[in-house]
Design a protein around this motif. Sequence first.
Motif, PDB file in Angstrom:
ATOM      1  N   ARG A   1      41.394  44.701  29.644  1.00  0.00           N
ATOM      2  CA  ARG A   1      41.123  43.869  29.155  1.00  0.00           C
ATOM      3  C   ARG A   1      41.557  43.729  27.218  1.00  0.00           C
ATOM      4  NH1 ARG A   1      37.486  40.638  32.359  1.00  0.00           N
ATOM      5  NH2 ARG A   1      38.252  39.239  33.634  1.00  0.00           N
ATOM      6  N   ALA A   2      40.399  44.617  27.291  1.00  0.00           N
ATOM      7  CA  ALA A   2      40.374  45.597  26.371  1.00  0.00           C
ATOM      8  C   ALA A   2      41.940  46.528  24.919  1.00  0.00           C
ATOM      9  CB  ALA A   2      39.480  46.482  26.015  1.00  0.00           C
ATOM     10  N   ASN A   3      42.526  47.244  26.005  1.00  0.00           N
ATOM     11  CA  ASN A   3      43.754  47.175  25.494  1.00  0.00           C
ATOM     12  C   ASN A   3      45.109  46.719  25.587  1.00  0.00           C
ATOM     13  OD1 ASN A   3      42.346  49.453  25.865  1.00  0.00           O
ATOM     14  ND2 ASN A   3      42.653  50.048  28.418  1.00  0.00           N
ATOM     15  N   GLY A   4      44.672  45.441  25.826  1.00  0.00           N
ATOM     16  CA  GLY A   4      46.286  44.458  26.392  1.00  0.00           C
ATOM     17  C   GLY A   4      46.863  44.258  27.168  1.00  0.00           C
ATOM     18  N   THR A   5      46.334  44.676  28.339  1.00  0.00           N
ATOM     19  CA  THR A   5      46.807  44.529  29.952  1.00  0.00           C
ATOM     20  C   THR A   5      47.463  43.112  29.882  1.00  0.00           C
ATOM     21  OG1 THR A   5      45.267  46.275  30.609  1.00  0.00           O
ATOM     22  CG2 THR A   5      46.959  45.030  32.008  1.00  0.00           C
ATOM     23  N   SER A   6      48.565  42.323  29.903  1.00  0.00           N
ATOM     24  CA  SER A   6      48.855  41.384  30.879  1.00  0.00           C
ATOM     25  C   SER A   6      48.118  41.308  31.997  1.00  0.00           C
ATOM     26  CB  SER A   6      50.734  41.670  31.279  1.00  0.00           C
ATOM     27  OG  SER A   6      50.835  42.132  32.257  1.00  0.00           O
ATOM     28  N   GLU A   7      48.081  39.674  31.690  1.00  0.00           N
ATOM     29  CA  GLU A   7      47.306  38.835  33.321  1.00  0.00           C
ATOM     30  C   GLU A   7      47.923  39.632  34.441  1.00  0.00           C
ATOM     31  OE1 GLU A   7      44.787  36.650  33.101  1.00  0.00           O
ATOM     32  OE2 GLU A   7      44.942  37.321  30.866  1.00  0.00           O
ATOM     33  N   ALA A   8      49.453  39.118  34.186  1.00  0.00           N
ATOM     34  CA  ALA A   8      49.978  40.081  35.860  1.00  0.00           C
ATOM     35  C   ALA A   8      49.972  41.046  36.217  1.00  0.00           C
ATOM     36  CB  ALA A   8      51.708  39.786  35.749  1.00  0.00           C
ATOM     37  N   LEU A   9      49.742  42.484  34.995  1.00  0.00           N
ATOM     38  CA  LEU A   9      49.005  43.251  35.593  1.00  0.00           C
ATOM     39  C   LEU A   9      47.217  43.560  36.234  1.00  0.00           C
ATOM     40  CD1 LEU A   9      50.849  45.850  33.333  1.00  0.00           C
ATOM     41  CD2 LEU A   9      51.467  45.720  36.025  1.00  0.00           C
ATOM     42  N   LEU A  10      46.045  42.505  35.172  1.00  0.00           N
ATOM     43  CA  LEU A  10      45.199  42.306  35.259  1.00  0.00           C
ATOM     44  C   LEU A  10      45.215  41.570  36.968  1.00  0.00           C
ATOM     45  CD1 LEU A  10      43.804  40.995  31.878  1.00  0.00           C
ATOM     46  CD2 LEU A  10      43.219  43.279  32.965  1.00  0.00           C
ATOM     47  N   ASP A  11      45.917  40.258  37.258  1.00  0.00           N
ATOM     48  CA  ASP A  11      46.354  39.660  38.549  1.00  0.00           C
ATOM     49  C   ASP A  11      46.141  40.936  39.193  1.00  0.00           C
ATOM     50  OD1 ASP A  11      45.727  37.540  40.635  1.00  0.00           O
ATOM     51  OD2 ASP A  11      48.096  38.349  40.358  1.00  0.00           O
ATOM     52  N   ARG A  12      47.156  42.365  39.521  1.00  0.00           N
ATOM     53  CA  ARG A  12      47.204  43.035  40.425  1.00  0.00           C
ATOM     54  C   ARG A  12      45.563  43.664  40.781  1.00  0.00           C
ATOM     55  NH1 ARG A  12      52.913  46.378  39.317  1.00  0.00           N
ATOM     56  NH2 ARG A  12      54.339  44.451  39.631  1.00  0.00           N
ATOM     57  N   LEU A  13      45.127  44.101  39.168  1.00  0.00           N
ATOM     58  CA  LEU A  13      44.258  45.009  39.547  1.00  0.00           C
ATOM     59  C   LEU A  13      43.138  44.561  40.077  1.00  0.00           C
ATOM     60  CD1 LEU A  13      42.612  47.794  37.920  1.00  0.00           C
ATOM     61  CD2 LEU A  13      42.718  46.553  35.728  1.00  0.00           C
ATOM     62  N   LYS A  14      42.566  42.804  40.121  1.00  0.00           N
ATOM     63  CA  LYS A  14      41.249  42.108  39.904  1.00  0.00           C
ATOM     64  C   LYS A  14      41.465  42.353  41.728  1.00  0.00           C
ATOM     65  CE  LYS A  14      39.650  37.621  39.545  1.00  0.00           C
ATOM     66  NZ  LYS A  14      39.338  36.313  39.345  1.00  0.00           N
ATOM     67  N   LEU A  15      39.791  42.916  41.910  1.00  0.00           N
ATOM     68  CA  LEU A  15      38.446  42.391  43.171  1.00  0.00           C
ATOM     69  C   LEU A  15      38.649  41.358  43.052  1.00  0.00           C
ATOM     70  CD1 LEU A  15      38.584  45.986  44.421  1.00  0.00           C
ATOM     71  CD2 LEU A  15      40.463  44.329  45.077  1.00  0.00           C
ATOM     72  N   ASP A  16      37.861  40.357  44.364  1.00  0.00           N
ATOM     73  CA  ASP A  16      36.756  39.551  44.153  1.00  0.00           C
ATOM     74  C   ASP A  16      36.643  39.435  45.708  1.00  0.00           C
ATOM     75  OD1 ASP A  16      38.380  38.563  45.446  1.00  0.00           O
ATOM     76  OD2 ASP A  16      39.106  36.968  44.163  1.00  0.00           O
ATOM     77  N   ASP A  17      35.388  38.750  45.533  1.00  0.00           N
ATOM     78  CA  ASP A  17      35.059  37.967  47.091  1.00  0.00           C
ATOM     79  C   ASP A  17      36.308  38.533  48.486  1.00  0.00           C
ATOM     80  OD1 ASP A  17      32.574  39.509  47.220  1.00  0.00           O
ATOM     81  OD2 ASP A  17      32.176  37.516  46.456  1.00  0.00           O
ATOM     82  N   GLN A  18      37.581  37.794  48.708  1.00  0.00           N
ATOM     83  CA  GLN A  18      38.412  36.650  49.177  1.00  0.00           C
ATOM     84  C   GLN A  18      39.181  38.565  49.277  1.00  0.00           C
ATOM     85  OE1 GLN A  18      40.603  33.850  48.139  1.00  0.00           O
ATOM     86  NE2 GLN A  18      41.865  33.476  49.970  1.00  0.00           N
ATOM     87  N   ARG A  19      39.430  39.324  48.413  1.00  0.00           N
ATOM     88  CA  ARG A  19      40.143  40.183  48.418  1.00  0.00           C
ATOM     89  C   ARG A  19      39.756  41.085  49.208  1.00  0.00           C
ATOM     90  NH1 ARG A  19      43.756  40.223  42.532  1.00  0.00           N
ATOM     91  NH2 ARG A  19      45.127  38.139  43.008  1.00  0.00           N
ATOM     92  N   ILE A  20      38.382  41.466  49.364  1.00  0.00           N
ATOM     93  CA  ILE A  20      37.855  42.385  49.425  1.00  0.00           C
ATOM     94  C   ILE A  20      37.763  42.145  50.653  1.00  0.00           C
ATOM     95  CG2 ILE A  20      35.363  43.739  49.769  1.00  0.00           C
ATOM     96  CD1 ILE A  20      35.172  43.672  47.323  1.00  0.00           C
ATOM     97  N   ASP A  21      36.911  40.600  51.401  1.00  0.00           N
ATOM     98  CA  ASP A  21      38.202  40.411  52.911  1.00  0.00           C
ATOM     99  C   ASP A  21      38.249  40.587  53.312  1.00  0.00           C
ATOM    100  OD1 ASP A  21      34.628  39.354  52.512  1.00  0.00           O
ATOM    101  OD2 ASP A  21      35.493  37.283  52.295  1.00  0.00           O
ATOM    102  N   GLY A  22      39.537  40.229  52.239  1.00  0.00           N
ATOM    103  CA  GLY A  22      41.189  40.707  53.022  1.00  0.00           C
ATOM    104  C   GLY A  22      41.241  42.350  52.779  1.00  0.00           C
ATOM    105  N   LEU A  23      40.749  43.562  52.385  1.00  0.00           N
ATOM    106  CA  LEU A  23      40.344  44.132  53.332  1.00  0.00           C
ATOM    107  C   LEU A  23      40.371  44.637  54.112  1.00  0.00           C
ATOM    108  CD1 LEU A  23      40.537  46.012  49.369  1.00  0.00           C
ATOM    109  CD2 LEU A  23      42.652  45.949  50.495  1.00  0.00           C
ATOM    110  N   ILE A  24      39.374  44.089  54.066  1.00  0.00           N
ATOM    111  CA  ILE A  24      37.828  44.549  55.724  1.00  0.00           C
ATOM    112  C   ILE A  24      38.954  43.799  56.327  1.00  0.00           C
ATOM    113  CG2 ILE A  24      36.309  43.888  56.552  1.00  0.00           C
ATOM    114  CD1 ILE A  24      34.707  43.761  53.783  1.00  0.00           C
ATOM    115  N   GLY A  25      39.475  42.580  56.680  1.00  0.00           N
ATOM    116  CA  GLY A  25      40.335  42.022  57.876  1.00  0.00           C
ATOM    117  C   GLY A  25      41.770  43.105  58.007  1.00  0.00           C
TER     118      GLY A  25
END
Length: 430
Positions: A71-95
């Motif tokens: 965010r500080a470097n002005g990264t686009s929302e699309a790239l931030l979405d790729r970068l983001k991990l949350d509980d649901q995505r971690i559950d997906g990795l575990i699955g």
Amino acid sequence: MSMDAVNTEETNTDITNSVHQLADRARRASRILKRANRDWKDRALQAMASRIDENRAMILRANEKDLENGRANGTSEALLDRLKLDDQRIDGLIGALHELAGLPDPVGRVVRGETLPNGLRMRQVNVPMGVIGTIYEARPNVTVDIAGLALKSGNAVLLRGGSAALNSNQALVAVIRDALESVSLPRDIVISIDEFGRPGADAMMGARGKIDVLIPRGGRELIQRVVTTAKVPVIETGEGNVHIFLDASADEEMAVDILLNAKTHRPSVCNTVESLLIHKDAAVAPAVLKALSEAGVSLHTDDRAAALVPQLKTTPAGEDDWRNEYLDLDIAVKVVDDMDQALEHIRTYSTGHTEAIITSSLTASERFVAEIDSAAVIVNASTRFTDGGQLGLGAEVGISTQKMHARGPMGLAELTTTKWIVQGDGHIRK
């Protein structure tokens, strides 16, 4: 030569030597991994899943640092979405890791075999590649997917995950290496070279004989840089200028549901639709365009498409729009006279990733499937299904748009090569 140039050259030489040494360590680890049977590898996958779950809070904190930096470097929302991990995505990795553990071991599978007329017994079997190198951007989920796939297919892997996801990848790699050690496998089956930055990626690309295959995953600039620069054999994973052709016979409810899912479900990934081609007689077109617009999608249209929805705000489409992988809530829209024009447009602008048709006509669907030359062709379903996990591969290392060895989502089988085993009883060639 200036002193700065000399220092830079010496630094790059040191980095190259360091990366090559790590590749040698990965090679030694891969030899030990070759001895591991399916049960041993599956226990390692289960350990990886458990360790990721146990260290979830630490991983999420590391990921938040990357998001803050982005965010500080002005990264686009699309790239931030790729970068983001949350509980649901971690559950997906575990699955995905659990699913990989449940899949058959590709190593040792007999591709073909027979006893020849002279009595020689011949088999062609799947074997690991050896050492795989991967270069990818802002996708911490790829770290886990590739590590799991490499392990199950008997390969060691060198990871270059990019500066945007540095903290996330460091956390994940540390957890994965601990999990490997916990089941008495070498930690060096999975090695990160992120500390060496872009020069490290350059060193990987030049490590012919030390890395067996290099797989880039990211945007067009990254992929083309690897393809044109690498001395190591490359499996090209292409960008996704994905098309959907809305046939004249398309059902309205189906068309709206599919387009919304294909464009808005996760717009930052490569299997998102980027171009919509509409048959001039498709009565459902206004409803589809209205639904997309109401969902926040910007419509980049030709004149005929704009005329279908004069009440909606549209942007005139230019040549760049037909070639663009937006990876955001934008879509290029064009009206075509018939399937011939649709096919010609796709042949001109497709990146060979995924194309889909929405139709009620069996004849139209069969022709579309027969004439489209892309890695995946979909009939009456979202393009989001071009995905290793969705297609039962457990996960994917990327989606290959080339035609040699691997094409489409690359799972376990695509990370193996073959070996010929010939057994005789004192046979000599006459």
